[in-house]
Motif scaffolding. Sequence first.
Motif: not given
Length: 457
Positions: A138-147, A368-382
Amino acid sequence: MQSSVVVFTCDLRLSDHPPLSAALKGGGRVVPLFVRDPAVDRARFAVPNRLAFLADCLRDLDTELRERGGRLVLREGDTVREVCRVAEEADAGEVHMSADVSTFAHVRERRLRRALEAAGRRLHVHETVSTAVAPGAVTPAASDHFAVFTPYYRRWCVQGLRDVLDAPRMVSVPEQVGSAPLPERRDVSGVAPGLCAGGETEGRRRLAVWLRSGVHTYEDRHDDLAGDATSRLSPHLHFGTLSPVEVVHRAREAGGAGAETFVRQIAWRDFNRQLLAARPETATRDYRTRHDRWRGGRDAEADAETWRRGRTGYPLVDAAMRQLRHEGWMHNRGRLLAASFLTKTLYVDWRVGARHFLDLLVDGDVANNQLNWQWVAGTGTDTRPNRVLNPVAQGKRFDPDGTYVRRWVEELAEVEGGAVHEPWKLAAGERARTGYPEPMVSLAEGLERFRRARGQE
Ligand code: FAD
């Protein structure tokens, strides 16, 4: 008779195993193979807690295969070389394995395909072994992944799941293919004293108990730190002793709001994997840079070490860090808080914290680890990258009577009432008697430093 090879990686089970089912379809013989590759150790991924859990998984897999007339073949060395060697020994025309998302897995797959094809053999890579919905399905119309998770989840929910596959009844392994001895959990040193047991049998037992008596209260209790009311299935999902497809089917059958909230967490797992598959560099680089100039040097390293040791002087942070050291696992609320404290209050690079988690977590997982860390750090998808969790407020909310803190921070085990979350409020003499450290930094100062760094003044 026609033979094939099934390469087990992070899918250490017989139930609902598409590569194994495909290999057995022709009715021929199959080599169930696991390769202990030193390249995994070099990537510092083979740490004691996961090696011990892995040893349980391989033993259990071997036992289950033997009950069906087969056995597990273990080899040590470069995966590509060992798979090619085994395929030749077994005279196997086809090799089956599951898809994975890390750069390591992609490189391995490409090299393996090339080497097998050069020898006139075929590699089949199967999706939905380690995820419920395949990355990129599953992908959005204009990208290869959901952000953003919510639109991803909407699409994820309506994506049909494949049916669950039965474990095979018989597995016949070519006799001429030898195996190295299987590792033993007791041979691994440096394992967390409270580490849980691995293996498909244990995973299925835990899942059954969870669906019978845990999932129904998950909606209300998943953040209750002391209640420990989450599934603890993460190591089984990481090592693939449970199939995410099966877990989702069975949770939905159990029904109720708790089951839906639980299934949503499995979707978070798929979300991170589709992100890592599309942006493998996010294992080490910011997904969205905030132009951070993280603190470095000796002071920052000393602060990180105080955090690792669970001596920050903030009881909930320390409780979570000590749980990690004791069990090789940490409650999600603890992970959020510990990561927020390191990256925001101490303003230390998320990679420093992610490395420590990967060194200890039994479920330690690049996506899960790296992207959750990025989520918390604010450099990810939060979508709220600058939020900072307050350990005292979090303590009062998610551990209101302090049971979680008392369980893990022995210096505070006898402290009564709300002071367990604010030991600095105790009378001086009483405070000194606990031996518990003073806060390493004032929350207000930490907040101010973080806001300045992010241009949020
Ligand atoms: P439950 O609450 O019962 O959830 C069921 C399953 O859903 C989990 O087993 C897990 O597979 C998945 N899940 C739950 N929460 C998340 C989430 N936020 N993101 C992705 N998947 C989720 N999870 C890992 O599996 N490996 C890691 O290395 C990891 N590192 C983390 C690091 C940080 C900083 C944070 C904040 C979270 C991390 N998580 C990681 C996610 C989450 O904390 C764990 O999956 C969860 O605590 C495991 O406990 P459980 O099995 O009881 O989860």
